[in-house]
Design an enzyme around this catalytic site. Sequence first.
Site, mmCIF file in Angstrom:
data_model
loop_
_atom_site.group_PDB
_atom_site.id
_atom_site.type_symbol
_atom_site.label_atom_id
_atom_site.label_comp_id
_atom_site.label_asym_id
_atom_site.label_seq_id
_atom_site.Cartn_x
_atom_site.Cartn_y
_atom_site.Cartn_z
ATOM 1 N N GLU A 176 -1.942 -6.665 5.282
ATOM 2 C CA GLU A 176 -1.036 -5.541 5.558
ATOM 3 C C GLU A 176 -1.519 -4.752 6.764
ATOM 4 O OE1 GLU A 176 -0.600 -2.767 2.331
ATOM 5 O OE2 GLU A 176 -0.396 -4.358 0.842
ATOM 6 N N ARG A 226 2.031 4.583 -9.208
ATOM 7 C CA ARG A 226 1.557 3.218 -9.408
ATOM 8 C C ARG A 226 0.084 3.295 -9.797
ATOM 9 N NH1 ARG A 226 1.203 1.075 -3.111
ATOM 10 N NH2 ARG A 226 -0.526 2.414 -2.532
ATOM 11 N N HIS A 282 8.000 4.823 5.116
ATOM 12 C CA HIS A 282 6.965 3.967 5.701
ATOM 13 C C HIS A 282 7.623 2.995 6.671
ATOM 14 C CE1 HIS A 282 3.535 1.354 6.085
ATOM 15 N NE2 HIS A 282 2.821 2.264 5.467
ATOM 16 N N ASN A 325 -2.978 -5.496 -6.430
ATOM 17 C CA ASN A 325 -2.883 -4.880 -5.112
ATOM 18 C C ASN A 325 -4.008 -3.883 -4.953
ATOM 19 O OD1 ASN A 325 -1.129 -4.534 -2.624
ATOM 20 N ND2 ASN A 325 -1.365 -2.399 -3.281
ATOM 21 N N GLU A 326 -4.837 -4.133 -3.964
ATOM 22 C CA GLU A 326 -5.896 -3.170 -3.617
ATOM 23 C C GLU A 326 -6.618 -2.632 -4.859
ATOM 24 O OE1 GLU A 326 -3.905 -0.274 -1.214
ATOM 25 O OE2 GLU A 326 -4.005 -1.526 0.561
ATOM 26 N N GLU A 343 7.623 5.593 -0.838
ATOM 27 C CA GLU A 343 7.226 5.243 0.538
ATOM 28 C C GLU A 343 8.440 4.918 1.406
ATOM 29 O OE1 GLU A 343 4.185 2.236 -0.118
ATOM 30 O OE2 GLU A 343 2.666 3.817 -0.121
HETATM 31 C C1 GAL Z 1 -1.146 -0.026 1.154
HETATM 32 C C2 GAL Z 1 -0.504 -0.597 -0.096
HETATM 33 C C3 GAL Z 1 0.969 -0.818 0.109
HETATM 34 C C4 GAL Z 1 1.610 0.406 0.692
HETATM 35 C C5 GAL Z 1 0.894 0.754 1.955
HETATM 36 C C6 GAL Z 1 1.486 1.957 2.635
HETATM 37 O O1 GAL Z 1 -2.406 0.486 0.938
HETATM 38 O O2 GAL Z 1 -1.097 -1.825 -0.442
HETATM 39 O O3 GAL Z 1 1.565 -1.124 -1.139
HETATM 40 O O4 GAL Z 1 1.515 1.460 -0.217
HETATM 41 O O5 GAL Z 1 -0.441 1.035 1.676
HETATM 42 O O6 GAL Z 1 0.734 2.305 3.754
#
Ligand code: GAL
Length: 663
Positions: free
Chosen positions: A296, A104, A347, A142-143, A344
Site C-alpha cells: 500500500e 476496525r 482517502h 491487515n497490519e 476513509e
Molecule cells: C493503511 C490501512 C488501509 C487504509 C490506509 C489509509 O494503514 O492498511 O486499510 O486504512 O492505511 O491510509
Amino acid sequence: MIGFGGDYTPEQWDPETWAEDDALMRRAHVTNVTVGVFSWATLEPEPGRYDFGWLDATLDRLHRNGVGVTLATPTASPPPWFTLAHPDAMPVTADGVRLTHGSRDTYCAAAPAYRAAALRVTSELAARYGSHPVVTRWHIHNEFGSLCWCSHSAEAFRRWLRCRYDLASLNEAWCTAFWSQRYSSWEQILPPRATQYLHNPGQLLDFKRFWSDELLAAYTEQRDSIRGYSGAPITTNFMLPSWQNLDLWRWSREVDVVSVDHYLSSVDGLEGHADIAFAADRARSFNGGRPWVLMEQAASTARVDGVLAHRAPGRIVLDSLAYVARGADDVLFFQWRASRGGAEMYHSALVPHAGADSRIYAEAVELGETLERIGSVAGAMVSADVAILYDADSWWALETRSLPSDHLVYLDQVRAAHRALWQAGVTTDFAPVDGDLSRYRLVVAPLVYVMSEGAAETLRSYVRGGGHLLVTFFSGIVDSSHRVYLGGYPGALRDILGVRVEEFHPLPPGGTVSLDDGSAGTSWSERLRVEGASVIASYAGGWPAITRHSYGAGTAWYVSTQLWSASFLADVLRSAGVEPVVAALPAGVDAVRRGAHLFVFNHLDEPVKIPAAGTDLLTGRVASGAFAVPPGGAAIIREAKRPPALPPTAACSRSGQSPTGDR
Ligand code: GAL
C-alpha cells in the site's frame, strides 16, 4: 513483471461500476488487486452462514479481465454480531476501558473466541479459493499490531512468561526487589495496566515481546490453514509507521514474501525520496535482500498538519519508481477506487471521486505503462556494503519513561543514520543485532540501547574479523532484561570501543554542545574516557566526544553526541572502503543500482549528467558515456557493462578514491 494495482473493494459498488472497473483496470495495465480486506461482515453475515456469491463473481470477473488477485483474510474487522456474541473478546485499554465495534481492529487477538472465529472464516475462504487460478497471493489480516490489556491478554502473557522464566528468574530479570514488586505466584502477574506511577521496565519490554509473539501466532495459524489448500505465497502487510508493535525480523521469517505499507508524511519530493529510501531499504532487508511487495501507498495525498496535501503532478510515477529502485517488485496502492462514504472516504485512490477523467487516473495509466516497460528489472537484487542495526527491543525499551532523556526517539535516530548515508550516496541495508554481518564493510549501530551478551559477541567477532563498526551514544547500555551493565557505560561494548563513560549529560531540546573540530552535537553528551581508543574530536570542556579504536583486525568508532558530520562520515566510509553508487553526485540527486540497472532520480531544477553506458528504459535512449537526467526526472539505465565487483574483504586499499561527502 512489476506488479501494479491496489486494494479493490467491489463489495462497496454496483455492477455498473464493476464493468467500469474492468475497463479502467485494463487501460491502466493493472496486474493485481487485493480483494477482501475488511469484508468479514459481507462474507459471513451471520455466524456460520457464508455468502461467497459476490466473491465468486468478483474473482471470475477479474480472472477474465487478466487481473491477478491477492486474496485477503478479513479478520482485521470482525462484524458487529461477533461483538454481541463475544463481549469478552473486545479489547481493553491499559486504563481499563473496554472498546466496542464501530471502527476496525476491535478485538483482543488473545481472546479464544476471536481466534476461533478468525481461523474459521479463513479456513472457509482457503477451502473455497485455494485452487482458484486467479489467486496469486494470500494477504492475511491487515497490519497486525493491535494490543490489549484484558484478562485473556493477562492469561496469555503469563503463558508466554512461563515458557521463559520460573518465578525466581522472572523476579531477578525484572528487578522486582525495587518497589516491593516481588511475585510469589503467577496469578499476581498482570499486563502493565494503568498504575500509580512508573511501570517496571522489564515487564514493559516483555509485554511488547509477548504481544509481537501472540500476534505472530494469530498470523501463523491462519497461514498454516491456508497452506493446507493453496501453494500461492502467503504474506501480511507490515506497517512502517512511527510506532511498532511487531518484531519485524522475527515476523519476516514467517512470511513467504515481505510486504509493507508505506505512507509519506510529506509531499516534498526530496523529503519523500529520503523517506521512501528509509522504508524500502528496511523492507528489502526484512526480506533477506530479495524483492518485496509494496502492498500500500497513497495514490496522491499525504495528511500534513491536519490537511490533505497532494503530491505534485508526476510524483506518483517517480515515487513508485523509487520503491522499485530499492527492490520492490510490486507497486500497489490503497486504493483502487475512492469510497463514497465510510471513515476513509476522502482517502486518495487511483480512481478518485472525480472518476477516470482526472489527473490522478491519468497518472495511474502512465504508471501502469511505465512499470510494464521496465519489467526486466523484476527479480534483480540490490546490494549494499553498509548495514544499519535495527532493533525492536531497543525501540520498545526506549519508550520507557524516566530514562536519562525524555526526548530520545529511537526511530528518529535510526532515520538520521540512514539519512546521512543516503546523503553520502551510499546504499544501505538494515540488519538485526544478532544477524550475520560478515558481508558488510561497515555496520552502523544507532541507539542500540538494549544489547544482549549474544549480540555484543556478534559485534565483537565482526570487528575482530576486520569489520568496521560505528556506534552512537546510549548504545549497549542494558541487557535483554532492561538491566544496566555495571562498571561504566556502555557495558556491552566498552572493550570493542575502547571507552568508558561515567556520566550521561543529555541536552535539553534545542541544546547544543560544541566540539573542538568546529562542529556541534545535539541531544546528548557524556563524560567519556578513552581506554585504548584514540580521540577524533573532543567537547569544548576537554572530554573526548568522538573516538576510534582498533580492535582485532577491525575498527570501531564511537560518537557520544548526536552528530552526523559529513566529513567524519566520509572518513569512516573511506576507511571501510565503502563507495557511493555514483561518485561525486550533487546534493539532490539519488542513485541506486539494482542488478544491471542504475536508477537515478534528479530532484534538482537543472539537468544532471551521469557517467554510464547503456539504455535508459524510460526513454529508450542509448548512450555510451553519459546520460543527462532532466530536472525533476529519472533514468533507469540498463548498463552495458556492470562495474567490477568489489573485493569481498573490507580494506583501506581503496582510500585513494573519495566518497561524495555531503551532497
Ligand atoms: C493503511 C490501512 C488501509 C487504509 C490506509 C489509509 O494503514 O492498511 O486499510 O486504512 O492505511 O491510509
